[in-house]
Design a protein around this motif. Structure first.
Motif, PDB file in Angstrom:
ATOM      1  N   GLU A 198      48.555  24.655  12.588  1.00 52.54           N
ATOM      2  CA  GLU A 198      48.537  25.253  13.927  1.00 52.54           C
ATOM      3  C   GLU A 198      47.605  26.455  13.978  1.00 52.54           C
ATOM      4  OE1 GLU A 198      51.650  27.414  16.994  1.00 52.54           O
ATOM      5  OE2 GLU A 198      52.326  25.753  15.747  1.00 52.54           O
ATOM      6  N   HIS A 199      47.649  27.330  12.962  1.00 51.47           N
ATOM      7  CA  HIS A 199      46.784  28.515  12.979  1.00 51.47           C
ATOM      8  C   HIS A 199      45.310  28.130  12.825  1.00 51.47           C
ATOM      9  CE1 HIS A 199      49.789  31.595  13.330  1.00 51.47           C
ATOM     10  NE2 HIS A 199      50.459  31.168  12.284  1.00 51.47           N
ATOM     11  N   TRP A 200      45.009  27.173  11.946  1.00 48.50           N
ATOM     12  CA  TRP A 200      43.613  26.773  11.795  1.00 48.50           C
ATOM     13  C   TRP A 200      43.105  26.073  13.056  1.00 48.50           C
ATOM     14  CZ3 TRP A 200      40.748  29.280   8.860  1.00 48.50           C
ATOM     15  CH2 TRP A 200      41.095  29.644   7.565  1.00 48.50           C
ATOM     16  N   ARG A 201      43.989  25.329  13.726  1.00 47.94           N
ATOM     17  CA  ARG A 201      43.590  24.688  14.982  1.00 47.94           C
ATOM     18  C   ARG A 201      43.262  25.742  16.029  1.00 47.94           C
ATOM     19  NH1 ARG A 201      48.079  22.425  16.076  1.00 47.94           N
ATOM     20  NH2 ARG A 201      47.725  20.628  14.708  1.00 47.94           N
ATOM     21  N   PRO A 250      53.912  22.693   0.790  1.00 45.84           N
ATOM     22  CA  PRO A 250      53.829  21.775   1.939  1.00 45.84           C
ATOM     23  C   PRO A 250      54.719  22.182   3.103  1.00 45.84           C
ATOM     24  CG  PRO A 250      55.084  20.782   0.137  1.00 45.84           C
ATOM     25  CD  PRO A 250      54.466  22.037  -0.405  1.00 45.84           C
ATOM     26  N   ALA A 251      55.757  23.011   2.843  1.00 41.70           N
ATOM     27  CA  ALA A 251      56.627  23.441   3.931  1.00 41.70           C
ATOM     28  C   ALA A 251      55.872  24.299   4.944  1.00 41.70           C
ATOM     29  CB  ALA A 251      57.824  24.201   3.377  1.00 41.70           C
ATOM     30  N   TYR A 252      54.743  24.915   4.516  1.00 37.91           N
ATOM     31  CA  TYR A 252      53.951  25.756   5.420  1.00 37.91           C
ATOM     32  C   TYR A 252      52.720  25.030   5.955  1.00 37.91           C
ATOM     33  CZ  TYR A 252      56.772  29.812   4.275  1.00 37.91           C
ATOM     34  OH  TYR A 252      57.823  30.690   4.151  1.00 37.91           O
ATOM     35  N   ALA A 253      52.583  23.747   5.622  1.00 34.88           N
ATOM     36  CA  ALA A 253      51.387  23.011   6.045  1.00 34.88           C
ATOM     37  C   ALA A 253      51.302  22.914   7.561  1.00 34.88           C
ATOM     38  CB  ALA A 253      51.389  21.625   5.411  1.00 34.88           C
ATOM     39  N   GLU A 254      52.421  22.667   8.230  1.00 34.84           N
ATOM     40  CA  GLU A 254      52.400  22.551   9.678  1.00 34.84           C
ATOM     41  C   GLU A 254      52.004  23.876  10.327  1.00 34.84           C
ATOM     42  OE1 GLU A 254      55.305  21.090  13.341  1.00 34.84           O
ATOM     43  OE2 GLU A 254      55.973  20.930  11.252  1.00 34.84           O
ATOM     44  N   THR A 255      52.524  24.980   9.798  1.00 31.20           N
ATOM     45  CA  THR A 255      52.163  26.304  10.311  1.00 31.20           C
ATOM     46  C   THR A 255      50.672  26.563  10.122  1.00 31.20           C
ATOM     47  OG1 THR A 255      54.363  27.146   9.792  1.00 31.20           O
ATOM     48  CG2 THR A 255      52.620  28.770  10.083  1.00 31.20           C
ATOM     49  N   LEU A 256      50.163  26.237   8.943  1.00 27.69           N
ATOM     50  CA  LEU A 256      48.738  26.431   8.678  1.00 27.69           C
ATOM     51  C   LEU A 256      47.882  25.556   9.582  1.00 27.69           C
ATOM     52  CD1 LEU A 256      48.955  26.780   4.824  1.00 27.69           C
ATOM     53  CD2 LEU A 256      47.723  28.361   6.315  1.00 27.69           C
ATOM     54  N   ALA A 264      42.263  28.643  15.416  1.00 27.14           N
ATOM     55  CA  ALA A 264      41.071  29.364  14.972  1.00 27.14           C
ATOM     56  C   ALA A 264      39.804  28.539  15.139  1.00 27.14           C
ATOM     57  CB  ALA A 264      41.228  29.774  13.506  1.00 27.14           C
ATOM     58  N   GLY A 265      39.950  27.290  15.589  1.00 26.02           N
ATOM     59  CA  GLY A 265      38.787  26.432  15.801  1.00 26.02           C
ATOM     60  C   GLY A 265      38.266  25.764  14.549  1.00 26.02           C
ATOM     61  N   GLU A 266      39.038  25.855  13.449  1.00 29.07           N
ATOM     62  CA  GLU A 266      38.638  25.228  12.187  1.00 29.07           C
ATOM     63  C   GLU A 266      39.279  23.839  12.108  1.00 29.07           C
ATOM     64  OE1 GLU A 266      36.601  26.354   9.953  1.00 29.07           O
ATOM     65  OE2 GLU A 266      36.347  28.463  10.483  1.00 29.07           O
ATOM     66  N   HIS A 267      38.622  22.848  12.735  1.00 27.31           N
ATOM     67  CA  HIS A 267      39.264  21.542  12.901  1.00 27.31           C
ATOM     68  C   HIS A 267      39.430  20.778  11.591  1.00 27.31           C
ATOM     69  CE1 HIS A 267      39.321  22.191  17.102  1.00 27.31           C
ATOM     70  NE2 HIS A 267      38.007  22.129  17.269  1.00 27.31           N
ATOM     71  N   GLU A 268      38.477  20.907  10.675  1.00 28.88           N
ATOM     72  CA  GLU A 268      38.615  20.188   9.413  1.00 28.88           C
ATOM     73  C   GLU A 268      39.813  20.699   8.612  1.00 28.88           C
ATOM     74  OE1 GLU A 268      37.168  17.529   7.999  1.00 28.88           O
ATOM     75  OE2 GLU A 268      36.272  17.224   9.973  1.00 28.88           O
ATOM     76  N   LYS A 269      39.977  22.034   8.568  1.00 29.40           N
ATOM     77  CA  LYS A 269      41.132  22.588   7.856  1.00 29.40           C
ATOM     78  C   LYS A 269      42.433  22.231   8.570  1.00 29.40           C
ATOM     79  CE  LYS A 269      39.583  26.350   4.949  1.00 29.40           C
ATOM     80  NZ  LYS A 269      40.012  27.621   4.370  1.00 29.40           N
ATOM     81  N   ALA A 270      42.416  22.300   9.894  1.00 27.91           N
ATOM     82  CA  ALA A 270      43.608  21.934  10.652  1.00 27.91           C
ATOM     83  C   ALA A 270      43.967  20.477  10.394  1.00 27.91           C
ATOM     84  CB  ALA A 270      43.370  22.172  12.141  1.00 27.91           C
ATOM     85  N   PHE A 271      42.947  19.620  10.325  1.00 26.91           N
ATOM     86  CA  PHE A 271      43.187  18.205  10.041  1.00 26.91           C
ATOM     87  C   PHE A 271      43.828  18.031   8.662  1.00 26.91           C
ATOM     88  CE2 PHE A 271      41.660  14.474   7.754  1.00 26.91           C
ATOM     89  CZ  PHE A 271      42.155  13.453   8.548  1.00 26.91           C
ATOM     90  N   ALA A 272      43.277  18.725   7.661  1.00 27.69           N
ATOM     91  CA  ALA A 272      43.787  18.566   6.296  1.00 27.69           C
ATOM     92  C   ALA A 272      45.250  18.998   6.202  1.00 27.69           C
ATOM     93  CB  ALA A 272      42.926  19.374   5.326  1.00 27.69           C
ATOM     94  N   LEU A 300      42.392  36.408  15.020  1.00 28.59           N
ATOM     95  CA  LEU A 300      43.703  36.719  14.451  1.00 28.59           C
ATOM     96  C   LEU A 300      44.326  35.491  13.805  1.00 28.59           C
ATOM     97  CD1 LEU A 300      45.197  39.045  17.225  1.00 28.59           C
ATOM     98  CD2 LEU A 300      44.194  39.699  15.031  1.00 28.59           C
ATOM     99  N   ASN A 301      44.215  34.336  14.443  1.00 24.23           N
ATOM    100  CA  ASN A 301      44.765  33.114  13.849  1.00 24.23           C
ATOM    101  C   ASN A 301      44.086  32.784  12.531  1.00 24.23           C
ATOM    102  OD1 ASN A 301      46.889  31.467  15.435  1.00 24.23           O
ATOM    103  ND2 ASN A 301      45.533  32.216  17.042  1.00 24.23           N
ATOM    104  N   ARG A 302      42.776  33.024  12.465  1.00 25.09           N
ATOM    105  CA  ARG A 302      42.072  32.766  11.208  1.00 25.09           C
ATOM    106  C   ARG A 302      42.588  33.694  10.107  1.00 25.09           C
ATOM    107  NH1 ARG A 302      37.366  33.162  12.937  1.00 25.09           N
ATOM    108  NH2 ARG A 302      36.857  30.946  13.064  1.00 25.09           N
ATOM    109  N   GLY A 303      42.775  34.961  10.432  1.00 17.37           N
ATOM    110  CA  GLY A 303      43.266  35.908   9.439  1.00 17.37           C
ATOM    111  C   GLY A 303      44.655  35.556   8.942  1.00 17.37           C
ATOM    112  N   ILE A 304      45.522  35.128   9.856  1.00 16.95           N
ATOM    113  CA  ILE A 304      46.885  34.756   9.457  1.00 16.95           C
ATOM    114  C   ILE A 304      46.858  33.510   8.576  1.00 16.95           C
ATOM    115  CG2 ILE A 304      49.080  33.883  10.347  1.00 16.95           C
ATOM    116  CD1 ILE A 304      48.577  35.745  12.802  1.00 16.95           C
ATOM    117  N   ALA A 305      46.031  32.542   8.942  1.00 19.78           N
ATOM    118  CA  ALA A 305      45.933  31.326   8.140  1.00 19.78           C
ATOM    119  C   ALA A 305      45.437  31.642   6.730  1.00 19.78           C
ATOM    120  CB  ALA A 305      44.997  30.326   8.822  1.00 19.78           C
ATOM    121  N   GLU A 306      44.432  32.494   6.629  1.00 24.09           N
ATOM    122  CA  GLU A 306      43.913  32.864   5.304  1.00 24.09           C
ATOM    123  C   GLU A 306      44.982  33.574   4.479  1.00 24.09           C
ATOM    124  OE1 GLU A 306      39.216  33.471   6.627  1.00 24.09           O
ATOM    125  OE2 GLU A 306      40.575  35.188   6.455  1.00 24.09           O
TER     126      GLU A 306
END
Length: 741
Positions: free
Chosen positions: A667-670, A659-665, A672-680, A643-649
């Motif tokens: 959190e959702h990518w983190r 950039p105002a939604y970068a922090e939200t993204l 979802a286990g997508e660490h590289e995207k969460a890092f970016a 679900l977190n992956r779907g919301i992030a996408e």
């Protein structure tokens, strides 16, 4: 020249006028939406109350109207016009806003040249809307074709509740309008003899419209009013031109004696379905919900009186700031709602802000507050530049380009932001009431509030913040210029009063009270939920006290009670509700298509009717955070990842490169286990917070999380050094820079 209402709504042409006021096409300056705005005319005749002073009498009317508007704004049904906002303008005249139905036709006009089946469908939708209203205690009183419109997609919308009455309140002669109201051609005979409006009289009006749709004419003579009244009382319409299968239905709707007519809209729908061999299924909403939702404000009279005095003092120029503390579910929001009504009636400008548990948006508490003030404030270029990070669309709202504010470092930037916000608040022409919720998650926003609260005494401000004192017991120490009110759980006598308000006098019986005390321990949220279970177990409002309840109707504890509430959401609506819970407490309507919602209005209505979500000030939220938390606890770990992956996408598509939604993204990518995207995204959010908002502490937290999401990155350490440097933490900054080197 156009008229502004509440410094927010720009009025254009008049769409219609009636006994209770006029409706205009209007533009919401905050959203850019086109809607319908009704200006309600207060009666010139005094109300029949114990109040004799004219000003007090008008205030009594405004208070009653405000409560009615709040009730109307809570109604959500696919066949009912949605009330979006309500309030009082600068002259203290009431208004409310609704969806604007462009190019809509009256039901009689829309039914021309259509099949009998299509006309029956339009009638069934009208009746479904009426069944919903009646179950919530609302009598329309002015049903006629002009108030039953068919919008461009063919859906019926019942509108114009200016004459609606709440049947749960005692009616006085001349209430709201100074006499008999409605449109003569659609009035039931008993209304012409001063009988009170009823479900039966509303259904009579539906019968008149049904006759017109299927017979192609009005059932009585329209030569003059006197002849029309005589025929309404004594003439039998000519039913010969009606289809045989409809004749008994319409004839029964038009009977002269109320008790001989249909007694519910659902019954009419059922007979229509049989006549046409089609499914016109009536709503499944239960009448008991209206009693629960509209229950009396109980147990906080002393606190409300205290804040009422503070409101009076603010109008006199002696403002103040308050903290209302208590556990989750104890009634903090309801106290603020009651005060909001009083403040609107008195003529204050009321603004609300809240903080979410995730705290994903910089200075979240102040965003809605300041955005609302853009329509009542002239900003300088410097002020607009300073506030741009908090109000990303400020250029659209004020109608001009905003130059960037000169950069400042560290404490100087934060101090400029505090001074700017305080000055904007001080320039408001109306007394200002700020209702700020969930300060336990406030972080940097609370630091600004501390500065603002210090200036409250010299301004016409009343600032009230709520917080969970079990989660943030030291918050009053961070806000030394505030006074604290602590809400305890309800006493036994207050539980009895609230129980009676929802269940009637049977709510005072010992077996009911013992159950409520045992299962709720005085928490108002739990009391309300247990009452719902009692009604479920007993079979309805009229059966409480007539059947024997189990020793405990909440086997499994309060968690099972909450589960039962959530199960009232239709099965088809639950997957999207689950996704919405993962996305946050506020419902982002732009995300609903990504959740699989093809008809947002119907989905919102289904969830709202189960009392799981609610709308306030035009924003949809979970009605209580406990409900959302329970949904999240019920999601399996692997499903939560999906679900977190779907919301992030979905967020990447809806808010690209924002950039105002970068922090939200992040959190959702983190999650979802997508660490590289969460890092970016964490990196983007950190840069944004440092460069645009002066939220350096928040930026540090995000960047430290970024270090844990990927291998060592010099750029992250460099940003951490900059954030620490701007906060004046030089030793920490040097440490980060040494790692970079």
């Amino acid at each position: 020249m156009t008229t502004l209402i509440g410094n927010r709504y720009r009025l254009y042409e008049k769409l219609g006028v009636g006994g209770m006021g006029a409706v205009f096409r209007a533009e919401d300056r905050l959203t850019g939406d086109i809607l319908a705005l009704k200006r309600v005319t207060l009666p010139t005749a005094p109300l029949l109350t114990a109040v004799t002073d004219a000003d007090s009498d008008a205030d009594h009317m405004r208070l009653a109207l405000s409560r009615e508007f709040r009730m109307l704004a809570s109604l959500r049904h696919p066949n009912i016009i949605s009330v979006i906002d309500y309030g009082f303008d600068t002259e203290r005249e009431p208004f409310f806003t609704m969806d604007w139905l462009q190019n809509a036709q009256s039901i009689t006009l829309a039914g021309l040249n259509t099949t009998p089946e299509e006309r029956a469908r339009l009638l069934a939708e009208t009746l479904r809307a009426l069944a919903y209203l009646h179950r919530r205690g609302v009598i329309h009183r002015d049903l006629k074709p002009a108030n039953v419109l068919v919008e461009r997609h063919g859906r019926v919308k019942v509108l114009d509740f200016g004459l609606a009455l709440d049947r749960s309140a005692p009616l006085a002669d001349d209430q709201l309008d100074g006499g008999m109201t409605g449109t003569l051609a659609y009035l039931a005979p008993e209304l012409l003899t001063d009988s009170p409006p009823s479900i039966s009289s509303d259904l009579y009006a539906v019968g008149i419209m049904a006759y017109e749709m299927f017979a192609g004419k009005y059932p009585y003579s329209m030569k003059n009013a006197a002849l029309l009244i005589r025929e309404i009382f004594g003439a039998t319409p000519d039913f010969s031109s009606l289809p045989a299968r409809l004749l008994p239905i319409i004839a029964r709707l038009l009977l002269k004696t109320p008790r001989e007519r249909y007694q519910s809209a659902d019954e009419v729908v059922s007979d229509l379905a049989k006549a046409f061999d089609q499914s016109f299924g009536a709503d499944s909403i239960e009448i008991r919900e209206s009693y629960i939702r509209a229950s009396t404000f109980v147990g906080r009279e002393e606190e409300l009186a205290q804040l009422g005095k503070a409101l009076d003092a603010a109008f006199a120029g002696r403002g103040s700031a308050w903290l209302v503390g208590g556990e989750s579910g104890v009634g903090k929001t309801r106290l603020l709602d009651e005060l909001r009504i009083r403040a609107l009636v008195k003529g204050a400008l009321v603004v609300r802000g809240k903080v979410s548990e995730q705290g994903r948006v910089p200075y979240e508490l102040w965003r809605d507050v300041l955005r609302r003030l853009t329509v009542s404030t002239e900003f300088t270029d410097l002020e607009a530049g300073v506030l741009h990070a908090l109000i990303p669309d400020i250029e659209t709202l004020i109608g001009r380009t905003v130059p960037p504010a000169p950069p400042l470092d560290g404490a100087a930037s934060l101090q400029r932001l505090k001074l700017t916000i305080t000055d904007v608040l001080a320039r408001q022409k109306q007394p200002l009431v700020m209702l700020l919720e969930d300060l336990q998650w406030g972080a940097e926003s609370v630091d600004i509030l501390s500065h603002v609260a210090a200036s409250a005494g010299a301004n016409k401000w009343l600032i009230i913040g709520t917080y969970r004192d079990d989660e943030a017991p030291s918050l009053p120490d961070e806000l030394p210029h505030t006074r604290v009110i602590k809400l305890a759980r309800l006493s036994d006598s207050e539980i009895a009063t609230l129980s009676a308000a929802m269940l009637g006098e049977v709510g005072r019986q010992s077996f009911v009270l013992d159950l409520l005390k045992k299962e709720s321990e005085g928490n108002t949220f739990f009391i309300t939920e247990v009452v719902r279970v009692i009604l479920d177990e007993s079979g309805g409002m009229n059966q409480v006290g007539r059947v024997t309840l189990p020793t405990s109707v909440v086997a499994g504890g309060i968690q099972q009670v909450i589960r039962r509430r959530l199960e009232r959401v239709p099965a088809w609506a639950r997957p999207a509700l689950q996704r919405a819970a993962v996305a946050g407490r506020e419902i982002d309507l732009k995300l609903l298509p990504a959740f699989g919602v093809t008809d947002p209005e119907t989905w919102l209505a289904a969830c709202a009717n189960a009392a799981v979500i609610e709308v306030m000030d035009g924003e949809w939220n979970f009605s209580h955070d406990k409900l959302r938390s329970f949904i999240l606890r019920d999601i399996a770990a692997d499903e939560l990842v999906r679900l977190n992956r779907g919301i992030a996408e979905a967020l990447e598509v809806i808010y690209p490169d924002n950039p105002a939604y970068a922090e939200t993204l992040a959190e959702h990518w983190r999650a979802a286990g997508e660490h590289e995207k969460a890092f970016a995204y964490a990196l983007t959010a950190g840069e944004y917070l440092i460069g645009m908002t002066a939220e350096y502490e928040r930026a540090e937290r995000l960047l430290l999380q970024a270090l844990n999401l990927a291998s060592e990155r010099a750029h992250v350490r460099n940003l951490l050094g900059e954030a620490a440097l701007r906060r004046g933490h030089y030793d920490i900054a040097i440490g980060h820079y040494q790692v970079v080197l």
